[in-house]
Design an enzyme around this catalytic site. Sequence first.
Site, PDB file in Angstrom:
ATOM      1  N   ARG A   1      14.395   0.008  15.980  1.00  0.00           N
ATOM      2  CA  ARG A   1      13.596  -0.907  16.793  1.00  0.00           C
ATOM      3  C   ARG A   1      13.492  -2.275  16.121  1.00  0.00           C
ATOM      4  O   ARG A   1      13.424  -3.284  16.790  1.00  0.00           O
ATOM      5  CB  ARG A   1      12.210  -0.319  17.023  1.00  0.00           C
ATOM      6  CG  ARG A   1      11.347  -1.174  17.922  1.00  0.00           C
ATOM      7  CD  ARG A   1       9.926  -0.676  17.983  1.00  0.00           C
ATOM      8  NE  ARG A   1       9.852   0.678  18.472  1.00  0.00           N
ATOM      9  CZ  ARG A   1       8.834   1.494  18.208  1.00  0.00           C
ATOM     10  NH1 ARG A   1       7.837   1.099  17.450  1.00  0.00           N
ATOM     11  NH2 ARG A   1       8.828   2.715  18.684  1.00  0.00           N
ATOM     12  N   TYR A   2      13.421  -2.274  14.794  1.00  0.00           N
ATOM     13  CA  TYR A   2      13.324  -3.523  14.045  1.00  0.00           C
ATOM     14  C   TYR A   2      14.665  -3.753  13.358  1.00  0.00           C
ATOM     15  O   TYR A   2      15.273  -2.804  12.857  1.00  0.00           O
ATOM     16  CB  TYR A   2      12.199  -3.426  13.004  1.00  0.00           C
ATOM     17  CG  TYR A   2      10.879  -3.027  13.604  1.00  0.00           C
ATOM     18  CD1 TYR A   2      10.194  -3.913  14.428  1.00  0.00           C
ATOM     19  CD2 TYR A   2      10.330  -1.769  13.385  1.00  0.00           C
ATOM     20  CE1 TYR A   2       8.977  -3.545  15.004  1.00  0.00           C
ATOM     21  CE2 TYR A   2       9.120  -1.394  13.956  1.00  0.00           C
ATOM     22  CZ  TYR A   2       8.452  -2.289  14.761  1.00  0.00           C
ATOM     23  OH  TYR A   2       7.262  -1.931  15.335  1.00  0.00           O
TER      24      TYR A   2
ATOM     25  N   ARG B   1      15.428  -2.236   9.592  1.00  0.00           N
ATOM     26  CA  ARG B   1      15.079  -0.874   9.160  1.00  0.00           C
ATOM     27  C   ARG B   1      15.240   0.127  10.295  1.00  0.00           C
ATOM     28  O   ARG B   1      15.002  -0.206  11.454  1.00  0.00           O
ATOM     29  CB  ARG B   1      13.675  -0.828   8.572  1.00  0.00           C
ATOM     30  CG  ARG B   1      12.567  -1.370   9.455  1.00  0.00           C
ATOM     31  CD  ARG B   1      11.477  -1.960   8.546  1.00  0.00           C
ATOM     32  NE  ARG B   1      10.233  -2.278   9.226  1.00  0.00           N
ATOM     33  CZ  ARG B   1      10.023  -3.404   9.903  1.00  0.00           C
ATOM     34  NH1 ARG B   1      10.979  -4.290  10.075  1.00  0.00           N
ATOM     35  NH2 ARG B   1       8.834  -3.643  10.439  1.00  0.00           N
TER      36      ARG B   1
ATOM     37  N   CYS C   1       7.385  20.658  10.671  1.00  0.00           N
ATOM     38  CA  CYS C   1       6.428  20.144   9.687  1.00  0.00           C
ATOM     39  C   CYS C   1       5.782  21.329   8.973  1.00  0.00           C
ATOM     40  O   CYS C   1       5.715  22.422   9.528  1.00  0.00           O
ATOM     41  CB  CYS C   1       5.323  19.353  10.380  1.00  0.00           C
ATOM     42  SG  CYS C   1       5.932  17.951  11.316  1.00  0.00           S
TER      43      CYS C   1
ATOM     44  N   CYS D   1      -0.499  18.733  13.067  1.00  0.00           N
ATOM     45  CA  CYS D   1      -1.728  17.974  13.213  1.00  0.00           C
ATOM     46  C   CYS D   1      -2.059  17.884  14.685  1.00  0.00           C
ATOM     47  O   CYS D   1      -1.185  17.560  15.498  1.00  0.00           O
ATOM     48  CB  CYS D   1      -1.536  16.584  12.622  1.00  0.00           C
ATOM     49  SG  CYS D   1      -0.804  16.655  10.965  1.00  0.00           S
TER      50      CYS D   1
ATOM     51  N   CYS E   1      -1.160  14.574  16.482  1.00  0.00           N
ATOM     52  CA  CYS E   1       0.167  14.012  16.179  1.00  0.00           C
ATOM     53  C   CYS E   1       0.725  13.161  17.323  1.00  0.00           C
ATOM     54  O   CYS E   1       0.743  13.582  18.471  1.00  0.00           O
ATOM     55  CB  CYS E   1       1.148  15.140  15.895  1.00  0.00           C
ATOM     56  SG  CYS E   1       2.828  14.535  15.622  1.00  0.00           S
TER      57      CYS E   1
ATOM     58  N   ARG F   1       3.803  12.385  17.681  1.00  0.00           N
ATOM     59  CA  ARG F   1       5.111  12.884  18.108  1.00  0.00           C
ATOM     60  C   ARG F   1       5.008  14.349  18.531  1.00  0.00           C
ATOM     61  O   ARG F   1       5.971  15.092  18.461  1.00  0.00           O
ATOM     62  CB  ARG F   1       6.118  12.774  16.956  1.00  0.00           C
ATOM     63  CG  ARG F   1       6.479  11.370  16.599  1.00  0.00           C
ATOM     64  CD  ARG F   1       7.946  11.240  16.201  1.00  0.00           C
ATOM     65  NE  ARG F   1       8.245   9.847  15.905  1.00  0.00           N
ATOM     66  CZ  ARG F   1       8.154   9.307  14.690  1.00  0.00           C
ATOM     67  NH1 ARG F   1       7.804  10.042  13.653  1.00  0.00           N
ATOM     68  NH2 ARG F   1       8.422   8.037  14.512  1.00  0.00           N
TER      69      ARG F   1
ATOM     70  N   ASP G   1      -2.651   7.026  18.608  1.00  0.00           N
ATOM     71  CA  ASP G   1      -1.711   6.746  19.691  1.00  0.00           C
ATOM     72  C   ASP G   1      -2.076   7.522  20.946  1.00  0.00           C
ATOM     73  O   ASP G   1      -2.836   8.480  20.905  1.00  0.00           O
ATOM     74  CB  ASP G   1      -0.285   7.107  19.245  1.00  0.00           C
ATOM     75  CG  ASP G   1       0.247   6.132  18.215  1.00  0.00           C
ATOM     76  OD1 ASP G   1       0.158   4.910  18.465  1.00  0.00           O
ATOM     77  OD2 ASP G   1       0.741   6.572  17.163  1.00  0.00           O
TER      78      ASP G   1
ATOM     79  N   ASP H   1       0.200   0.791  17.394  1.00  0.00           N
ATOM     80  CA  ASP H   1       1.593   0.822  17.840  1.00  0.00           C
ATOM     81  C   ASP H   1       1.535   0.739  19.354  1.00  0.00           C
ATOM     82  O   ASP H   1       1.063   1.664  20.018  1.00  0.00           O
ATOM     83  CB  ASP H   1       2.294   2.106  17.364  1.00  0.00           C
ATOM     84  CG  ASP H   1       3.764   1.848  17.051  1.00  0.00           C
ATOM     85  OD1 ASP H   1       4.388   1.061  17.796  1.00  0.00           O
ATOM     86  OD2 ASP H   1       4.278   2.431  16.085  1.00  0.00           O
TER      87      ASP H   1
ATOM     88  N   LYS I   1       4.465  -2.423  16.423  1.00  0.00           N
ATOM     89  CA  LYS I   1       3.163  -2.396  15.756  1.00  0.00           C
ATOM     90  C   LYS I   1       2.523  -3.777  15.716  1.00  0.00           C
ATOM     91  O   LYS I   1       3.206  -4.767  15.535  1.00  0.00           O
ATOM     92  CB  LYS I   1       3.359  -1.912  14.316  1.00  0.00           C
ATOM     93  CG  LYS I   1       3.852  -0.482  14.205  1.00  0.00           C
ATOM     94  CD  LYS I   1       3.958  -0.087  12.745  1.00  0.00           C
ATOM     95  CE  LYS I   1       4.455   1.324  12.577  1.00  0.00           C
ATOM     96  NZ  LYS I   1       5.876   1.459  12.969  1.00  0.00           N
TER      97      LYS I   1
END
Length: 346
Positions: free
Chosen positions: A90-91, A94, A103, A107, A110, A112, A273, A310, A317
């Site tokens: 996206r950037y 990076r 994972c 969480c 989360c 995602r 989010d 975000d 962000k």
Amino acid sequence: MAETTLRSVADLVAQGLVREEETTRLNAVAERYAIALTPTVRALIDPTDPHDPIAAQYIPSAAELVDHPAERLDPIGDHPHSPVEGIVHRYPDRVLLKLVHVCPVYCRFCFRREMVGPQGDGSLTGERLETALDYIAANTGIWEVILTGGDPLILSPRRLRDVSERLAAMDHVRVLRIHTRVPAVDPERITAEMVEALTLSGKSVILALHANHPRELTPEVRAACRRLSAGGVQLVSQSVLLKGVNDDADTLTALMRGFVETGVKPYYLHHPDMAPGTGHFRLSVAEGQALMRELRTRISGICIPHYILDLPGGHGKVALGEDAVRDLGDGRYAVRDRNGQEHLYP
Ligand SMILES: *Cc1c(COP(=O)(O)O)cnc(C)c1O
Ligand code: SF4
């Protein structure tokens, strides 16, 4: 106390962490979103406290079945920025490299959550991993590779070593960043072999440790962080601002100080989010900004993270730290100090 990871509602009932009557409702949650609590996390939970801030992060709740109209399956818009499988670009300088979708813990907040878990879209191996690495090798504008997922440190040191070795051969890649919860939820995984696998590329290596409550920074967790620092890994933090977990100035103060005392520079405090079924964790941006103002009056500047939103839809962000400067249009500015009082400058 549990010796292995708890993965079902039945496991949680057996441990006295949820009541048997809740089984049916919580099984409906577990069908949508995976459960996992490591022994480290289990040991931190006080089952007699109905508002335990560790339990709130990991134990499923019927509130997760409530979707809010503004919530999205892809809350921060990863999909449109994915040129090849496993990469999000996206950037310009990076990329995210998602090696796994699993994972060590799951969480409940989360962002995602639609993509992680045992039913997710497969771990990146073989040809698919080669294609992702070829993309990084071919795009010489990529300065930093960010391993995320899923949690990359669930992989064996051998597999991480393979990726490090491949990146070592790419001169334009100067920084390897790893976003992980492992040092906090399974500190024993941070072995000498693991540290070596992460650092052997000779790149600058930064580990972004995800933790949300000061109680997560146990002596074992701090020792794991020390092993990483001693091995040459720089540590930064990432936390999510969560209602019922860390949405008060005392908890955030202890968390940010705990990071700094452990050699972890506070980096990001994320506004939650718009992930499905996470409305019970959300607070308003104004509440978050008030907490940040309070932190700035209380603690060392070195302890202050960036408060980040975000933007939904892949717009990236944005720092939500309130604007301290008002342009008066005559070459002068009104600048607000930490106590909210404005001063003319110059
Ligand atoms: C968050 C994110 C990054 C990293 O952003 P930083 O502000 O550098 O921490 C990179 N790529 C994508 C797609 C992201 O969502
Ligand atoms: S460890 Fe990270 S990716 Fe995995 S469930 Fe937690 S927040 Fe999501």
